[in-house]
Design a protein around this motif. Structure first.
Motif, mmCIF file in Angstrom:
data_model
loop_
_atom_site.group_PDB
_atom_site.id
_atom_site.type_symbol
_atom_site.label_atom_id
_atom_site.label_comp_id
_atom_site.label_asym_id
_atom_site.label_seq_id
_atom_site.Cartn_x
_atom_site.Cartn_y
_atom_site.Cartn_z
ATOM 1 N N ASP A 48 -30.720 -5.358 11.566
ATOM 2 C CA ASP A 48 -31.184 -4.419 12.382
ATOM 3 C C ASP A 48 -32.722 -3.999 12.730
ATOM 4 O OD1 ASP A 48 -28.429 -3.926 13.104
ATOM 5 O OD2 ASP A 48 -28.355 -2.837 11.492
ATOM 6 N N ASP A 108 -17.131 -4.872 13.642
ATOM 7 C CA ASP A 108 -18.275 -4.563 14.334
ATOM 8 C C ASP A 108 -19.362 -4.222 13.645
ATOM 9 O OD1 ASP A 108 -18.101 -1.572 13.724
ATOM 10 O OD2 ASP A 108 -16.673 -1.168 15.445
ATOM 11 N N TYR A 109 -20.366 -3.676 13.941
ATOM 12 C CA TYR A 109 -21.724 -3.700 13.085
ATOM 13 C C TYR A 109 -21.667 -2.115 12.714
ATOM 14 C CZ TYR A 109 -24.295 -7.805 15.214
ATOM 15 O OH TYR A 109 -24.592 -9.021 15.566
ATOM 16 N N ASP A 110 -20.847 -1.288 12.922
ATOM 17 C CA ASP A 110 -20.921 0.113 12.488
ATOM 18 C C ASP A 110 -20.417 0.325 10.952
ATOM 19 O OD1 ASP A 110 -20.849 2.846 12.184
ATOM 20 O OD2 ASP A 110 -19.462 3.101 13.552
ATOM 21 N N ALA A 111 -21.271 0.262 10.042
ATOM 22 C CA ALA A 111 -21.252 0.395 8.747
ATOM 23 C C ALA A 111 -20.070 1.595 8.230
ATOM 24 C CB ALA A 111 -22.377 0.803 8.022
ATOM 25 N N ALA A 112 -19.769 2.597 9.063
ATOM 26 C CA ALA A 112 -18.877 3.523 9.024
ATOM 27 C C ALA A 112 -17.582 3.022 9.190
ATOM 28 C CB ALA A 112 -19.339 4.737 9.748
ATOM 29 N N THR A 113 -17.172 2.060 9.718
ATOM 30 C CA THR A 113 -16.058 1.535 10.126
ATOM 31 C C THR A 113 -15.701 0.246 9.119
ATOM 32 O OG1 THR A 113 -16.748 -0.346 11.626
ATOM 33 C CG2 THR A 113 -16.168 1.851 12.369
ATOM 34 N N HIS A 114 -16.681 0.002 8.106
ATOM 35 C CA HIS A 114 -16.260 -1.055 7.183
ATOM 36 C C HIS A 114 -15.556 -0.684 5.989
ATOM 37 C CE1 HIS A 114 -19.828 -3.764 8.742
ATOM 38 N NE2 HIS A 114 -19.311 -3.390 9.657
#
Length: 333
Positions: free
Chosen positions: A100, A16-22
């Motif tokens: 973004d 997804d787009y959430d960098a925290a999950t990358h």
């Protein structure tokens, strides 16, 4: 002007787009990164020639005859297995770049010309609005990837297996330098492509056949015949020599653009595999430039030059000086 050697490239990816999950991507690594999301499973290899960052400086991928001949500078290889209830039409699975925040104030003179060259020479299916508040440039995945491999026999095996996650992994085609597959598919995949009229197997030059599929997908009605099915495995490879991560330059036919002159220090380059209709993101890959501590000097960001270097000697150009014709499926050759 800052030097490319003052920066290193950091790459991360997620579903997804959430960098925290990358998670970090090991560039030029031999083991594909596996990402599991609500839309499906993705295995990923990113290869960059003359890479400056955490990883080997190159990959044996670039030593293969195809990539040597093309003089490719980077490649993004995927193995995609859509999740249940996530079958996607060939018209709706998109591949491309988005941002973004607006980038219009940082686009260099001549960018419109560069975009027309991309549509004419590289990917006539690409479309978008780089001047929007949330800029984007997407094309249908079926016409945008250089190679597409369809493994329908893998879906049959998965349906009979008690250990579906292990079976998915077993079906991922890898070599000692990571993901590798031909244009076409397994027996069932080639038969399905033939049924819908899509060019299938590698010939003497697999790149030619890949271009035949890309051209077919741009013809009216063709993409609607293609379906990215639940449980099947899809190999997709995207590569070219137009983006040079070593020199941090965009190099198109007859046109060269040094990217650091116009980079604002904030925006990252992001490649996305997504569903146009639902907005579901299957993969987001972020390419981030980081300044190496102690290297170079701070640049006055207001000191931008309007000069765009052409490959024939650095002559200034603008959109009025470079005529690029309109494009269609017939321009993919």
């Amino acid at each position: 002007m800052p030097s490319p050697e003052d920066y290193r490239l950091v790459i991360s990816a997620g579903t997804d787009y959430d960098a925290a999950t990358h998670v970090p991507v090991r560039v030029n690594g031999s083991e594909p990164l596996h990402l599991a999301g609500p839309g499906g499973d993705v295995w990923l290899n990113v290869r960059i020639k003359n890479f400056r960052g955490d990883g080997p400086t190159t990959s044996a991928y670039f030593d293969t005859p195809l990539h040597k001949t093309n003089d490719d500078t980077y490649g993004i290889g995927l193995w995609f297995v859509p999740a249940e209830d996530h079958a996607v039409s060939g018209e709706d699975l998109q591949w491309g770049n988005d941002f973004d925040e607006p980038i219009r104030n940082h686009l260099p003179p001549g960018f419109g010309t560069a975009l027309r060259i991309v549509k004419w020479w590289i990917d006539p299916g690409i479309d978008g609005d780089p001047y929007a508040d949330k800029p984007y440039l997407y094309g249908p995945a079926v016409s945008s990837f250089n190679r597409v491999h369809v493994a329908l026999d893998a879906a049959e095996s998965d349906s009979k297996s008690d250990s579906k996650s292990d079976k998915k992994k077993d079906n991922v085609p890898t070599t000692d330098f990571g993901l590798w597959f031909d244009e076409g598919g397994d027996d069932a995949g080639r038969a399905w492509r033939q049924d819908i009229g899509c060019p299938g197997d590698d010939g003497e030059d697999g790149e030619v056949v890949g271009k035949a599929r890309m051209k077919w997908a741009l013809e009216k009605g063709s993409a609607a015949k293609w379906e990215w099915r639940h449980g099947a495995g899809y190999g997709m490879d995207f590569y070219n020599g137009y983006l040079d991560f070593d020199a941090l330059a965009l190099r198109l036919p007859g046109f060269q653009m040094p990217l650091l002159r116009f980079w604002d220090g904030q925006q990252d380059l992001r490649y996305v595999l997504r569903n146009k209709v639902t907005g579901q993101v299957y993969l987001a890959i972020v390419f981030k430039l980081e300044k190496i501590e102690g290297r170079g000097e701070d640049e006055d960001k207001t000191d931008k030059t309007d000069e765009i270097d052409k490959t024939d000697g650095g002559t200034k150009t603008d959109e009025a000086e470079t005529a690029v014709p309109d494009v269609s499926a017939d321009d993919v050759d």
